[in-house]
Write a protein that holds these residues in place. Structure first.
Motif, PDB file in Angstrom:
ATOM      1  N   THR A 312       0.821  -1.170   0.096  1.00 46.87           N
ATOM      2  CA  THR A 312      -0.041  -0.080   0.002  1.00 46.87           C
ATOM      3  C   THR A 312       0.897   1.136   0.086  1.00 46.87           C
ATOM      4  OG1 THR A 312      -2.029   1.113   1.078  1.00 46.87           O
ATOM      5  CG2 THR A 312      -0.300   0.323   2.487  1.00 46.87           C
ATOM      6  N   GLY A 313       0.319   2.295  -0.167  1.00 48.28           N
ATOM      7  CA  GLY A 313       1.282   3.581  -0.102  1.00 48.28           C
ATOM      8  C   GLY A 313       0.543   4.638   0.272  1.00 48.28           C
ATOM      9  N   GLY A 314       1.410   5.888   0.488  1.00 45.72           N
ATOM     10  CA  GLY A 314       0.831   7.114   0.904  1.00 45.72           C
ATOM     11  C   GLY A 314       1.855   8.045   1.316  1.00 45.72           C
ATOM     12  N   CYS A 315       1.358   9.341   1.922  1.00 42.08           N
ATOM     13  CA  CYS A 315       2.454  10.201   2.562  1.00 42.08           C
ATOM     14  C   CYS A 315       2.561   9.882   4.081  1.00 42.08           C
ATOM     15  CB  CYS A 315       1.721  11.498   2.398  1.00 42.08           C
ATOM     16  SG  CYS A 315       1.646  12.010   0.686  1.00 42.08           S
ATOM     17  N   PHE A 316       1.315   9.490   4.621  1.00 45.43           N
ATOM     18  CA  PHE A 316       1.549   9.100   6.143  1.00 45.43           C
ATOM     19  C   PHE A 316       2.287  10.304   6.940  1.00 45.43           C
ATOM     20  CE2 PHE A 316       1.153   5.154   3.886  1.00 45.43           C
ATOM     21  CZ  PHE A 316       0.081   4.499   4.560  1.00 45.43           C
ATOM     22  N   ASP A 317       2.137  11.616   6.676  1.00 47.65           N
ATOM     23  CA  ASP A 317       2.449  12.716   7.096  1.00 47.65           C
ATOM     24  C   ASP A 317       2.446  12.693   8.582  1.00 47.65           C
ATOM     25  OD1 ASP A 317       3.924  14.944   7.682  1.00 47.65           O
ATOM     26  OD2 ASP A 317       2.693  16.244   6.225  1.00 47.65           O
ATOM     27  N   LEU A 318       1.224  12.661   9.044  1.00 50.19           N
ATOM     28  CA  LEU A 318       0.582  12.613  10.567  1.00 50.19           C
ATOM     29  C   LEU A 318       0.054  11.309  10.483  1.00 50.19           C
ATOM     30  CD1 LEU A 318      -0.608  16.370  11.449  1.00 50.19           C
ATOM     31  CD2 LEU A 318       1.512  15.062  12.246  1.00 50.19           C
ATOM     32  N   LEU A 319       0.688  10.241  11.531  1.00 50.97           N
ATOM     33  CA  LEU A 319      -0.052   9.233  11.491  1.00 50.97           C
ATOM     34  C   LEU A 319      -1.074   9.103  12.340  1.00 50.97           C
ATOM     35  CD1 LEU A 319       0.903   6.210  10.194  1.00 50.97           C
ATOM     36  CD2 LEU A 319       2.164   5.649  12.421  1.00 50.97           C
ATOM     37  N   HIS A 320      -2.494   8.678  12.006  1.00 50.58           N
ATOM     38  CA  HIS A 320      -3.500   8.664  12.763  1.00 50.58           C
ATOM     39  C   HIS A 320      -4.254   7.530  12.556  1.00 50.58           C
ATOM     40  CE1 HIS A 320      -5.611   9.351   9.012  1.00 50.58           C
ATOM     41  NE2 HIS A 320      -4.870  10.277   8.864  1.00 50.58           N
ATOM     42  N   THR A 321      -5.371   7.321  13.366  1.00 50.52           N
ATOM     43  CA  THR A 321      -6.174   5.977  13.413  1.00 50.52           C
ATOM     44  C   THR A 321      -6.740   5.521  12.065  1.00 50.52           C
ATOM     45  OG1 THR A 321      -7.966   7.208  14.168  1.00 50.52           O
ATOM     46  CG2 THR A 321      -6.758   6.443  15.867  1.00 50.52           C
ATOM     47  N   GLY A 322      -7.139   6.515  11.208  1.00 55.82           N
ATOM     48  CA  GLY A 322      -7.359   6.152   9.946  1.00 55.82           C
ATOM     49  C   GLY A 322      -6.282   5.301   9.335  1.00 55.82           C
ATOM     50  N   HIS A 323      -5.060   5.771   9.249  1.00 53.17           N
ATOM     51  CA  HIS A 323      -4.202   5.132   8.772  1.00 53.17           C
ATOM     52  C   HIS A 323      -3.969   3.807   9.222  1.00 53.17           C
ATOM     53  CE1 HIS A 323      -2.087   9.332   7.886  1.00 53.17           C
ATOM     54  NE2 HIS A 323      -2.537   8.905   6.797  1.00 53.17           N
ATOM     55  N   LEU A 324      -4.007   3.580  10.597  1.00 54.53           N
ATOM     56  CA  LEU A 324      -3.638   2.316  11.231  1.00 54.53           C
ATOM     57  C   LEU A 324      -4.875   1.373  10.910  1.00 54.53           C
ATOM     58  CD1 LEU A 324      -2.110   0.767  13.333  1.00 54.53           C
ATOM     59  CD2 LEU A 324      -3.894   1.780  15.181  1.00 54.53           C
ATOM     60  N   ALA A 325      -6.097   2.029  10.498  1.00 54.24           N
ATOM     61  CA  ALA A 325      -7.020   1.074  10.142  1.00 54.24           C
ATOM     62  C   ALA A 325      -6.874   0.524   8.740  1.00 54.24           C
ATOM     63  CB  ALA A 325      -8.519   1.805  10.364  1.00 54.24           C
ATOM     64  N   THR A 326      -6.388   1.269   7.688  1.00 51.51           N
ATOM     65  CA  THR A 326      -6.162   0.670   6.486  1.00 51.51           C
ATOM     66  C   THR A 326      -4.941  -0.120   6.545  1.00 51.51           C
ATOM     67  OG1 THR A 326      -6.764   2.993   5.608  1.00 51.51           O
ATOM     68  CG2 THR A 326      -5.233   1.635   4.181  1.00 51.51           C
ATOM     69  N   LEU A 327      -3.690  -0.023   7.308  1.00 49.84           N
ATOM     70  CA  LEU A 327      -2.481  -0.667   7.290  1.00 49.84           C
ATOM     71  C   LEU A 327      -2.906  -2.075   7.917  1.00 49.84           C
ATOM     72  CD1 LEU A 327      -0.040   1.918   8.450  1.00 49.84           C
ATOM     73  CD2 LEU A 327      -0.050   0.952   6.347  1.00 49.84           C
ATOM     74  N   ARG A 328      -3.611  -2.121   9.259  1.00 47.26           N
ATOM     75  CA  ARG A 328      -3.884  -3.535   9.572  1.00 47.26           C
ATOM     76  C   ARG A 328      -4.864  -4.184   8.699  1.00 47.26           C
ATOM     77  NH1 ARG A 328      -5.138  -1.887  15.926  1.00 47.26           N
ATOM     78  NH2 ARG A 328      -2.858  -2.012  16.565  1.00 47.26           N
ATOM     79  N   ALA A 329      -5.779  -3.685   7.992  1.00 47.29           N
ATOM     80  CA  ALA A 329      -6.783  -4.242   7.022  1.00 47.29           C
ATOM     81  C   ALA A 329      -6.041  -4.895   6.053  1.00 47.29           C
ATOM     82  CB  ALA A 329      -7.841  -3.403   6.497  1.00 47.29           C
ATOM     83  N   ALA A 330      -4.808  -4.218   5.414  1.00 45.83           N
ATOM     84  CA  ALA A 330      -4.228  -4.537   4.521  1.00 45.83           C
ATOM     85  C   ALA A 330      -3.281  -5.781   4.742  1.00 45.83           C
ATOM     86  CB  ALA A 330      -3.204  -3.281   3.732  1.00 45.83           C
ATOM     87  N   ARG A 331      -2.512  -5.621   6.114  1.00 48.59           N
ATOM     88  CA  ARG A 331      -1.951  -6.743   6.341  1.00 48.59           C
ATOM     89  C   ARG A 331      -2.312  -8.067   6.509  1.00 48.59           C
ATOM     90  NH1 ARG A 331       0.815 -10.333   7.177  1.00 48.59           N
ATOM     91  NH2 ARG A 331       2.613 -10.596   8.352  1.00 48.59           N
ATOM     92  N   GLN A 332      -3.732  -8.010   6.897  1.00 47.53           N
ATOM     93  CA  GLN A 332      -4.567  -9.217   7.000  1.00 47.53           C
ATOM     94  C   GLN A 332      -4.741 -10.054   5.566  1.00 47.53           C
ATOM     95  OE1 GLN A 332      -8.098  -8.293   9.235  1.00 47.53           O
ATOM     96  NE2 GLN A 332      -7.114  -7.680  10.840  1.00 47.53           N
TER      97      GLN A 332
END
Length: 445
Positions: A312-332
């Motif tokens: 997955t990709g992105g800027c991830f400038d300020l890491l927040h819970t929205g990013h975390l939800a996306t990353l966890r879903a992707a890892r699964q």
């Protein structure tokens, strides 16, 4: 460029590398077919070599015999730019010979026998201790640190003194700025049984020795656990290693002591010096055993066991819970997750001159700290097509509003070329970096 004087015992280290393909017919022992021999200074000589390699002016006060090994040490050290101030050493120059196959030590052969006290220190060796930026005593228990004239000169020195002790060596002179025993050494010196946790033991024994030796601080090195700094306050400073390193630990203690001494020479606080020393010693050992920047190794490992690579990709400038939800879903969705991170240049092109708020190094470190992220790769282009072309993930994940009848994802056609699939995962509504920045600036309440 700082000037550092190192005082201590020097050895000749010799690594004999070869191959083992048979057992000796006359004894149950492997036969090593010698391929290469590598010689280098050891002990205080290695510390001098490390400091000179950092670009500093280095003087080494040591003891050398007038034999072939002593001549070889002198040659190696002077070739590296180290100023030598040798004391005469009776007997043979100490040597450590390691017989190795495929990077593994099969046997270590020590030469030199029991040490004899070195001879008289030349006046130049005593004079050089007077006008330097820092002094490191690298004691290897063979007599240089016991030399009465050198100890007297060290007691008069005005530069900060760092003392790396040895179980067979003497106590440091009084008023050292820092003493750097390892955990086993500090227990032996203090007569501590070492019961309890590493932190408890290091703190307890470190404070005992700080008072006994009348030193400003004791930094107990704890291998993968980093270091514990015991100073005048009741609460120790714990400096963890930045990562768990894999590699040869030989010389890590010298690297720690050299870095701490040079940091103090620059006027660093004790806490800063120990932090730099821990990082340098960890890097000296080798790479991170879980290095999330080593994306190629991660991908190769997963593919070797027929696993699924997700990206997955992105800027991830300020890491927040929205990013975390996306990353966890992707890892699964697979067996590893590689994050393609927009570089600082790429973010500026996309978001404007005021972004990113955090540089790419910091953003990559935060992402790497997440258990759902297996690797991070930074790319400079506005879009991730180039990095995807050589990563070739099995699944490319996007989070956002594409699922609600939006346009086709621009990377979909590219990923399909190697049989990959593009998917969308939901993200948490109302969470975005832009909104977070606006809220912090008072744009909304």
């Amino acid at each position: 460029m700082r000037r550092l004087v190192i005082v201590g015992d020097t050895l000749l280290d010799r690594d004999v590398d070869g191959d083992v393909s048979r057992i000796a017919p006359d004894a149950p022992a492997p036969v090593l077919d010698e391929r290469t021999v590598h010689e280098r200074p050891g002990g205080a000589g290695l510390a001098a070599l490390l400091a000179a390699g950092d670009g500093h002016r280095v003087a080494l006060i040591t003891a050398l015999s007038s034999d072939a090994a002593g001549a070889r040490l002198s040659e190696l050290l002077t070739a590296a730019g180290v100023e030598l101030y040798p004391l005469p050493l009776p007997g043979a120059t100490p040597e450590k010979v390691r017989l190795r196959a495929n990077g593994q030590v099969l046997l270590r052969l020590d030469r030199g026998g029991d040490p004899e006290p070195p001879g008289e220190a030349p006046p130049a060796a005593l004079d050089v201790l007077r006008d330097v930026d820092a002094i490191l005593v690298s004691d290897y228990g063979r007599g240089v640190a016991r030399h009465p004239a050198l100890r007297a000169a060290l007691e008069r020195a005005t530069a900060p003194v760092v003392w790396d002790p040895h179980p067979r060596g003497p106590a440091p002179v009084a008023d050292c700025r820092l003493v750097t025993p390892n955990l086993a050494e500090v227990c032996a010196f203090a007569g501590d049984a070492g019961d309890g946790s590493t932190l408890t033991t290091a703190q307890r024994a470190g404070h005992v020795l700080r008072q006994r030796w009348r030193t400003a601080a004791v930094a107990v090195t704890c291998g993968p656990g980093g270091a514990v700094l015991c100073h005048s306050g009741p609460t120790p400073l714990v400096v963890p290693a930045p990562y768990v390193a894999e590699g040869d630990t030989c010389g890590a203690g010298d690297r720690f002591a050299v870095t701490a001494a040079l940091a103090l020479a620059e006027g660093a606080l004790l806490s800063e010096a120990v932090q730099r020393a821990v990082s340098a010693a960890t890097a000296h050992i080798g790479h991170d055993s879980k290095d999330k920047n080593d994306h190629r190794a991660t991908i190769d490992e997963v593919r070797a066991r027929n696993g699924v690579v997700v990206a997955t990709g992105g800027c991830f400038d300020l890491l927040h819970t929205g990013h975390l939800a996306t990353l966890r879903a992707a890892r699964q969705l697979g067996d590893c997750l590689v994050v393609c991170l927009n570089s600082d240049t790429s973010v500026r092109d996309l978001k404007g001159p005021d972004r990113p708020l955090n540089n790419q190094h910091d953003r990559a470190r935060l992402l790497s700290a997440l258990d759902c992220v297996d690797a991070v790769v930074v790319f400079d282009e506005p879009t991730p097509e180039a990095v995807l072309s050589w990563l070739r993930p099995d699944i490319w994940v996007k989070g956002g509003d594409y699922a609600d009848g939006g346009p086709e994802l621009p990377e979909s056609a590219l990923v399909e070329r190697w049989g990959g699939q593009t998917v969308i995962v939901p993200y948490l509504d109302g969470r975005s970096t832009t909104r977070t920045i606006a809220a912090a600036r008072g744009g909304r309440r």
